[in-house]
Design an enzyme around this catalytic site. Structure first.
Site, PDB file in Angstrom:
ATOM      1  N   SER A 105       0.830  -1.206   0.000  1.00 18.19           N
ATOM      2  CA  SER A 105       0.000   0.000   0.000  1.00 18.19           C
ATOM      3  C   SER A 105       0.864   1.256   0.000  1.00 18.19           C
ATOM      4  CB  SER A 105      -0.913   0.004   1.230  1.00 18.19           C
ATOM      5  OG  SER A 105      -1.675   1.183   1.304  1.00 18.19           O
ATOM      6  N   TRP A 120       2.133   1.655  -3.429  1.00 21.36           N
ATOM      7  CA  TRP A 120       1.055   2.115  -4.321  1.00 21.36           C
ATOM      8  C   TRP A 120       0.933   3.634  -4.246  1.00 21.36           C
ATOM      9  CZ3 TRP A 120      -3.319   5.018  -3.715  1.00 21.36           C
ATOM     10  CH2 TRP A 120      -4.246   5.009  -4.757  1.00 21.36           C
ATOM     11  N   HIS A 121       1.091   4.184  -3.053  1.00 20.92           N
ATOM     12  CA  HIS A 121       0.927   5.627  -2.895  1.00 20.92           C
ATOM     13  C   HIS A 121       2.059   6.423  -3.521  1.00 20.92           C
ATOM     14  CE1 HIS A 121      -2.178   4.584   0.092  1.00 20.92           C
ATOM     15  NE2 HIS A 121      -2.631   5.803  -0.127  1.00 20.92           N
ATOM     16  N   GLY A 122       3.237   5.862  -3.603  1.00 15.94           N
ATOM     17  CA  GLY A 122       4.321   6.617  -4.215  1.00 15.94           C
ATOM     18  C   GLY A 122       5.594   5.825  -4.308  1.00 15.94           C
ATOM     19  N   PHE A 160      -0.622  10.056  -7.455  1.00 10.75           N
ATOM     20  CA  PHE A 160      -0.531   8.634  -7.227  1.00 10.75           C
ATOM     21  C   PHE A 160      -1.194   7.833  -8.336  1.00 10.75           C
ATOM     22  CE2 PHE A 160      -0.965  10.321  -2.708  1.00 10.75           C
ATOM     23  CZ  PHE A 160       0.370  10.567  -2.618  1.00 10.75           C
TER      24      PHE A 160
END
Length: 484
Positions: free
Chosen positions: A321, A324-326, A484
């Site tokens: 996760s 996924w955000h950056g 994102f």
């Protein structure tokens, strides 16, 4: 095209009117064309990636269903969908990150190897629509739903403009049936949708953008100039900013869809009223949390393989996760810190099993404050420009020191007389608190709509006045989650 731009204020009414003027059989074609135009307003060539994802997953869905009906394994077809979507995501979002990481590792052990840094522009929304289409092919593979045979309907599911670039990440089983159904005009739906959009704009323009300009950006863009209290104030302000920014986007998206009779899922549910980190993640970015739970955490084993493995699965899920955000170590650190919080709560729950008692009002209030503090601390990694900046902020927050809070006074006076703007921001934060407090119990929009006209309309006019006061005079500030 930004929601908070004048272009959108022209685009949306045109789409809304055409949607109800056109016969039903033409609506999906108009919506699809509008959605593709909406996406191309950022960079026209990125539409190729959206079309590629749409075409591959459309035919993969049909191929998976055909093989399943014939009693043949469909794993190879699913693998094509996974490889294409994750491959695109890896190339555009993570290629340079992993290449630079590998280069740094080689240098650390004196290996003469390096990879070039590619000039790659991250396509807006790619993290969202790839996850949405992946959930479709996985659900078809699992037999949870039939493949969509109408290409136009499927393409509209992938690219529906209200939630295309920043979610919510919709399940195909929820959105596809709504796109197939004829929905006559409903005054109640349209009015509710417009009110929800107005509330989203209020959160973005009046609260999020003001906190960013006045309190957050000056500190986080130049942390060496500040210390102690300034970091505490800026970090707490960022916690509210990111909620109002992303929550505002989600409200605008849901409201926009609702005006056309389409229900998108609630993506935020008063998250800072959570009394634990576990509860927080049931209220924050609900669509993404649900996606990782269903397609990562549960397939790994979830809660079924004992406490030790559960803690590991939580760590793996939040590591992914964070990525996924950056594509950066600050986001990885943020994800692992969230995992540590959740694992600590799971361990405490296991130790207190059978002895836990429901806290009273004071205990619950303290739990909420502690949860907010822990969330705010983790946001340092999310907002900091680098790990070095994040660690500097943490170190100097702990060591304290007199905070040069003159930056607040100077920033306020640059826009409006300081006391007036401060009063407006505090009043807006009070409205946010009251709205979330009401929304936690029942739908706040419908609650306000049920009030007598002599109470309701002054509230509406106050919101309108504040929105008009803070309409951007130059270029609109992008939403945080667009990166994102």
């Amino acid at each position: 095209m930004l929601f908070n731009s004048f272009r959108f204020l022209i685009f949306f009414p045109c789409v809304f009117l055409l949607y109800y003027i056109l016969p039903f059989r033409f609506r999906k074609f108009m919506l699809l064309a509008a959605s593709w135009y909406f996406y191309m307003c950022w960079k026209p060539e990125f539409i190729v990636l959206l079309l590629l994802s749409t075409l591959v997953d459309y035919f993969c869905g049909l191929g998976i269903e055909k093989r399943r009906q014939a009693g043949r394994p469909a794993g190879a077809v699913l693998a094509v969908s996974l490889a294409m979507n994750l491959g695109l995501l890896f190339f555009f979002k993570y290629m340079n990150f992993f290449g630079q990481t590998l280069t740094n590792l080689c240098r650390a052990v004196s290996i003469p190897f390096s990879l070039p840094v590619l000039d790659i522009i991250l396509p807006v929304g790619i993290s969202f629509y790839t996850f949405q289409t992946l959930s479709y092919t996985i659900d078809v593979y699992r037999g949870k739903m039939a493949a969509e045979r109408d290409f136009t309907t499927f393409a509209l599911f992938v690219s529906f403009f209200p939630q295309l670039v920043a979610g919510p990440i919709e399940k195909a089983s929820s959105l596809l049936p709504q796109l197939r159904e004829e929905r006559p005009f409903s005054y109640d739906s349209a009015a509710y949708g417009l009110k929800l959009m107005a509330w989203g704009f209020f959160k973005k323009l009046v609260i999020a953008d003001r906190l960013a300009t006045l309190l957050v950006d000056p500190v986080y863009e130049n942390p060496s100039a500040y210390s102690g209290g300034a970091f505490l104030l800026a970090t707490a302000a960022f916690a509210i900013q990111i909620y109002c920014d992303f929550g505002g986007y989600s409200d605008i998206a849901r409201g926009c869809a609702k005006t056309m009779g389409i229900d998108l899922m609630v993506n935020f549910k008063a998250p800072y009223f959570a009394a634990s980190l576990t509860e927080f993640w049931r209220r924050w970015h609900i669509s993404l949390t649900g996606w990782f739970r269903e397609y990562v955490y549960i397939p790994l084993g979830g809660n079924r393989k004992g406490l030790g493995k559960k803690l590991l699965f939580v760590a793996v899920t939040f590591f992914l996760s964070g990525l996924w955000h950056g594509a950066g170590w600050t986001f990885v650190a943020w994800g692992l810190l969230q995992a540590a919080y959740l694992d600590a709560e799971a361990l405490l729950a296991a130790l207190r099993k059978g002895r836990a008692q429901s806290p009273g009002p004071v205990g619950k209030a303290l739990a909420r404050l502690v949860t907010f503090a822990l969330c705010s601390f983790s946001w340092i990694f999310f907002r900091a420009n680098s790990m070095a900046d994040a660690l500097y902020i943490i170190r100097h927050t702990i060591t304290g020191g007199r905070a040069p809070l003159s930056y607040v006074r100077d920033a306020l006076s640059a826009v409006l007389p300081g006391k007036l703007l401060t009063a407006v921001i505090l009043f807006s934060l009070l409205l946010l608190f009251l709205f979330d407090w009401a929304d936690e119990r029942q739908d706040a929009i419908r609650t306000v709509s049920s009030w007598p006209a002599w109470v309701r309309w002054p509230v509406y006019l106050t919101f309108l006045l504040l929105l008009l006061l803070f309409i951007p005079k130059e270029s609109a500030a992008p939403f945080i989650y667009f990166q994102f």
